[in-house]
Design a protein around this motif. Structure first.
Motif, PDB file in Angstrom:
ATOM      1  N   SER A 167      -2.138  -6.414   6.785  1.00  0.00           N
ATOM      2  CA  SER A 167      -1.411  -5.338   6.107  1.00  0.00           C
ATOM      3  C   SER A 167       0.087  -5.467   6.345  1.00  0.00           C
ATOM      4  N   GLY A 168       0.486  -5.845   7.567  1.00  0.00           N
ATOM      5  CA  GLY A 168       1.905  -6.000   7.863  1.00  0.00           C
ATOM      6  C   GLY A 168       2.558  -7.071   7.021  1.00  0.00           C
ATOM      7  N   ALA A 169       1.896  -8.230   6.889  1.00  0.00           N
ATOM      8  CA  ALA A 169       2.458  -9.333   6.103  1.00  0.00           C
ATOM      9  C   ALA A 169       2.600  -8.941   4.636  1.00  0.00           C
ATOM     10  N   SER A 170       1.578  -8.300   4.080  1.00  0.00           N
ATOM     11  CA  SER A 170       1.638  -7.936   2.665  1.00  0.00           C
ATOM     12  C   SER A 170       2.628  -6.803   2.416  1.00  0.00           C
ATOM     13  N   ILE A 171       2.742  -5.848   3.347  1.00  0.00           N
ATOM     14  CA  ILE A 171       3.695  -4.750   3.194  1.00  0.00           C
ATOM     15  C   ILE A 171       5.132  -5.268   3.247  1.00  0.00           C
ATOM     16  N   VAL A 172       5.430  -6.114   4.236  1.00  0.00           N
ATOM     17  CA  VAL A 172       6.780  -6.674   4.364  1.00  0.00           C
ATOM     18  C   VAL A 172       7.144  -7.476   3.120  1.00  0.00           C
ATOM     19  N   ALA A 173       6.221  -8.323   2.661  1.00  0.00           N
ATOM     20  CA  ALA A 173       6.492  -9.136   1.464  1.00  0.00           C
ATOM     21  C   ALA A 173       6.749  -8.244   0.255  1.00  0.00           C
ATOM     22  N   ALA A 174       5.917  -7.218   0.067  1.00  0.00           N
ATOM     23  CA  ALA A 174       6.080  -6.329  -1.088  1.00  0.00           C
ATOM     24  C   ALA A 174       7.419  -5.598  -1.048  1.00  0.00           C
ATOM     25  N   MET A 175       7.821  -5.148   0.135  1.00  0.00           N
ATOM     26  CA  MET A 175       9.098  -4.446   0.248  1.00  0.00           C
ATOM     27  C   MET A 175      10.271  -5.376  -0.032  1.00  0.00           C
ATOM     28  N   LEU A 176      10.224  -6.595   0.491  1.00  0.00           N
ATOM     29  CA  LEU A 176      11.308  -7.548   0.243  1.00  0.00           C
ATOM     30  C   LEU A 176      11.376  -7.955  -1.221  1.00  0.00           C
ATOM     31  N   LEU A 177      10.251  -7.845  -1.914  1.00  0.00           N
ATOM     32  CA  LEU A 177      10.201  -8.189  -3.339  1.00  0.00           C
ATOM     33  C   LEU A 177      10.505  -7.002  -4.255  1.00  0.00           C
ATOM     34  N   GLY A 178      10.784  -5.832  -3.650  1.00  0.00           N
ATOM     35  CA  GLY A 178      11.241  -4.712  -4.470  1.00  0.00           C
ATOM     36  C   GLY A 178      10.360  -3.486  -4.516  1.00  0.00           C
ATOM     37  N   ALA A 179       9.268  -3.459  -3.762  1.00  0.00           N
ATOM     38  CA  ALA A 179       8.389  -2.284  -3.769  1.00  0.00           C
ATOM     39  C   ALA A 179       8.892  -1.235  -2.789  1.00  0.00           C
ATOM     40  N   ASP A 180       8.651   0.037  -3.102  1.00  0.00           N
ATOM     41  CA  ASP A 180       8.957   1.061  -2.112  1.00  0.00           C
ATOM     42  C   ASP A 180       7.862   1.070  -1.045  1.00  0.00           C
ATOM     43  N   LYS A 181       8.078   1.822   0.021  1.00  0.00           N
ATOM     44  CA  LYS A 181       7.176   1.765   1.177  1.00  0.00           C
ATOM     45  C   LYS A 181       5.756   2.203   0.828  1.00  0.00           C
ATOM     46  N   ARG A 182       5.637   3.261   0.058  1.00  0.00           N
ATOM     47  CA  ARG A 182       4.305   3.764  -0.281  1.00  0.00           C
ATOM     48  C   ARG A 182       3.553   2.781  -1.170  1.00  0.00           C
ATOM     49  N   ALA A 183       4.236   2.242  -2.194  1.00  0.00           N
ATOM     50  CA  ALA A 183       3.580   1.284  -3.086  1.00  0.00           C
ATOM     51  C   ALA A 183       3.195   0.018  -2.343  1.00  0.00           C
ATOM     52  N   ALA A 184       4.063  -0.425  -1.433  1.00  0.00           N
ATOM     53  CA  ALA A 184       3.763  -1.621  -0.636  1.00  0.00           C
ATOM     54  C   ALA A 184       2.520  -1.400   0.217  1.00  0.00           C
ATOM     55  N   ALA A 185       2.445  -0.233   0.859  1.00  0.00           N
ATOM     56  CA  ALA A 185       1.282   0.077   1.693  1.00  0.00           C
ATOM     57  C   ALA A 185       0.017   0.188   0.850  1.00  0.00           C
ATOM     58  N   GLU A 186       0.117   0.855  -0.307  1.00  0.00           N
ATOM     59  CA  GLU A 186      -1.069   1.019  -1.154  1.00  0.00           C
ATOM     60  C   GLU A 186      -1.578  -0.319  -1.668  1.00  0.00           C
ATOM     61  N   PHE A 187      -0.680  -1.229  -2.041  1.00  0.00           N
ATOM     62  CA  PHE A 187      -1.183  -2.513  -2.502  1.00  0.00           C
ATOM     63  C   PHE A 187      -1.848  -3.288  -1.378  1.00  0.00           C
ATOM     64  N   SER A 188      -1.344  -3.139  -0.154  1.00  0.00           N
ATOM     65  CA  SER A 188      -2.016  -3.806   0.970  1.00  0.00           C
ATOM     66  C   SER A 188      -3.444  -3.283   1.124  1.00  0.00           C
ATOM     67  N   PHE A 189      -3.664  -1.995   0.802  1.00  0.00           N
ATOM     68  CA  PHE A 189      -5.016  -1.434   0.835  1.00  0.00           C
ATOM     69  C   PHE A 189      -5.883  -2.073  -0.247  1.00  0.00           C
ATOM     70  N   PHE A 190      -5.349  -2.137  -1.463  1.00  0.00           N
ATOM     71  CA  PHE A 190      -6.121  -2.688  -2.579  1.00  0.00           C
ATOM     72  C   PHE A 190      -6.448  -4.165  -2.352  1.00  0.00           C
ATOM     73  N   LEU A 191      -5.482  -4.905  -1.838  1.00  0.00           N
ATOM     74  CA  LEU A 191      -5.698  -6.334  -1.587  1.00  0.00           C
ATOM     75  C   LEU A 191      -6.733  -6.557  -0.494  1.00  0.00           C
ATOM     76  N   ALA A 192      -6.846  -5.591   0.415  1.00  0.00           N
ATOM     77  CA  ALA A 192      -7.833  -5.719   1.492  1.00  0.00           C
ATOM     78  C   ALA A 192      -9.259  -5.697   0.964  1.00  0.00           C
ATOM     79  N   ILE A 193      -9.493  -5.055  -0.181  1.00  0.00           N
ATOM     80  CA  ILE A 193     -10.866  -4.887  -0.675  1.00  0.00           C
ATOM     81  C   ILE A 193     -11.538  -6.236  -0.936  1.00  0.00           C
ATOM     82  N   PRO A 194     -11.008  -7.115  -1.808  1.00  0.00           N
ATOM     83  CA  PRO A 194     -11.675  -8.408  -1.998  1.00  0.00           C
ATOM     84  C   PRO A 194     -11.576  -9.306  -0.767  1.00  0.00           C
ATOM     85  N   THR A 195     -10.452  -9.229  -0.043  1.00  0.00           N
ATOM     86  CA  THR A 195     -10.263 -10.092   1.125  1.00  0.00           C
ATOM     87  C   THR A 195     -11.320  -9.825   2.179  1.00  0.00           C
ATOM     88  N   MET A 196     -11.535  -8.560   2.503  1.00  0.00           N
ATOM     89  CA  MET A 196     -12.444  -8.222   3.582  1.00  0.00           C
ATOM     90  C   MET A 196     -13.904  -8.210   3.144  1.00  0.00           C
TER      91      MET A 196
END
Length: 268
Positions: A167-196
């Motif tokens: 989650s930390g890696a995906s959140i940091v990447a999303a924020m550096l690429l232009g996402a706000d904190k909430r959107a970055a965190a939420e996408f890390s949740f969604f990405l976790a679904i197929p990964t896990m």
């Protein structure tokens, strides 16, 4: 300590740390090393299998949004289809790296020294990113550009090193690429679904012959505990990071990593 109590403790650790940028794998490895929780082949599989409980917490919390995406995907909604494709694009780099280097990573890097160092380094990166004067352009995790999804997926691969945090890696990447904190965190949740789910299915299939009814009961305890804990943590986490950022999680990583290094140096 009974197996049931171990399952409860590990379930709490999994549920608390899976979606926070602090590394659930790292914390579980340190719990095994310093507190002798979860030693042995079964417990290695246990920590993977109970991740499904945390994932179902995300599915439950975001059921309406995920349902709308699923319906939209089959009824021709362009945004829904692009989001599904985006999640798959972000998921694929981890699949490739896992197939190519998964065994090497697990045999060489899964040790407490690596975990402690990466916890500290990751904490420093979180502190740095949190202090940057970023200008978010993306405020909806379901509408990132496709290339942005790909770059986040590539960044997630770094989290195969224990202690980094998926989650930390995906959140940091999303924020550096232009996402706000909430959107970055939420996408890390969604990405976790197929990964896990992929990790769960692979580990369950690989170890299915070793799973007795007693084992399944212990897994069920950890599953339920991680599910309940993850629901509480995710709802609290989103509100907190939107208002306060990631400083507290960064310092938590640094403190845990430093204490771990001291303990290891003392031969504990």
């Amino acid at each position: 300590m009974s197996d049931a109590i171990r399952a409860v403790i590990l379930g709490i650790i999994e549920g608390v740390t899976e979606f926070l940028p602090v590394s659930s794998t790292g914390h579980l490895l340190l719990a095994e090393r310093f507190f002798h929780l979860g030693e042995g082949a079964f417990w290695d599989s246990f920590t993977v299998l109970i991740q499904l409980g945390a994932i179902l917490a995300i599915v439950g919390l975001y059921f309406r949004k995920l349902w709308d995406v699923a319906i939209g995907f089959f009824t021709g909604d362009a945004y829904a289809r692009r989001f599904v494709i985006g999640v798959l694009v972000a998921f694929l780099p981890a699949v490739v790296v896992g197939l190519v280097a998964g065994k090497y990573i697990k045999s060489v890097l899964f040790n407490p020294w690596v975990v402690c160092f990466t916890l500290i380094v990751g904490g420093a990166i979180l502190l740095w990113v949190d202090k940057l004067d970023l200008k978010p352009r993306e405020h909806d995790a379901t509408r990132f550009p496709l290339l942005m999804y790909l770059y986040i997926g590539i960044a997630q691969c770094v989290a195969m090193i224990p202690g980094v945090s998926r989650s930390g890696a995906s959140i940091v990447a999303a924020m550096l690429l232009g996402a706000d904190k909430r959107a970055a965190a939420e996408f890390s949740f969604f990405l976790a679904i197929p990964t896990m789910i992929g990790a769960f299915a692979y580990d369950f299939y690989k170890n299915r012959s070793e799973m007795t009814m007693d084992h399944m009961g212990i897994v069920a305890i950890g599953f339920i505990v991680s599910f309940i804990t993850a629901i509480i943590v995710v709802k609290t986490f989103l509100t907190y990071v939107t208002r306060h950022g990631f400083v507290v999680f960064a310092w938590w990583r640094v403190i845990v990593g430093t204490l771990g290094l001291i303990a290891l140096a003392l031969g504990r």
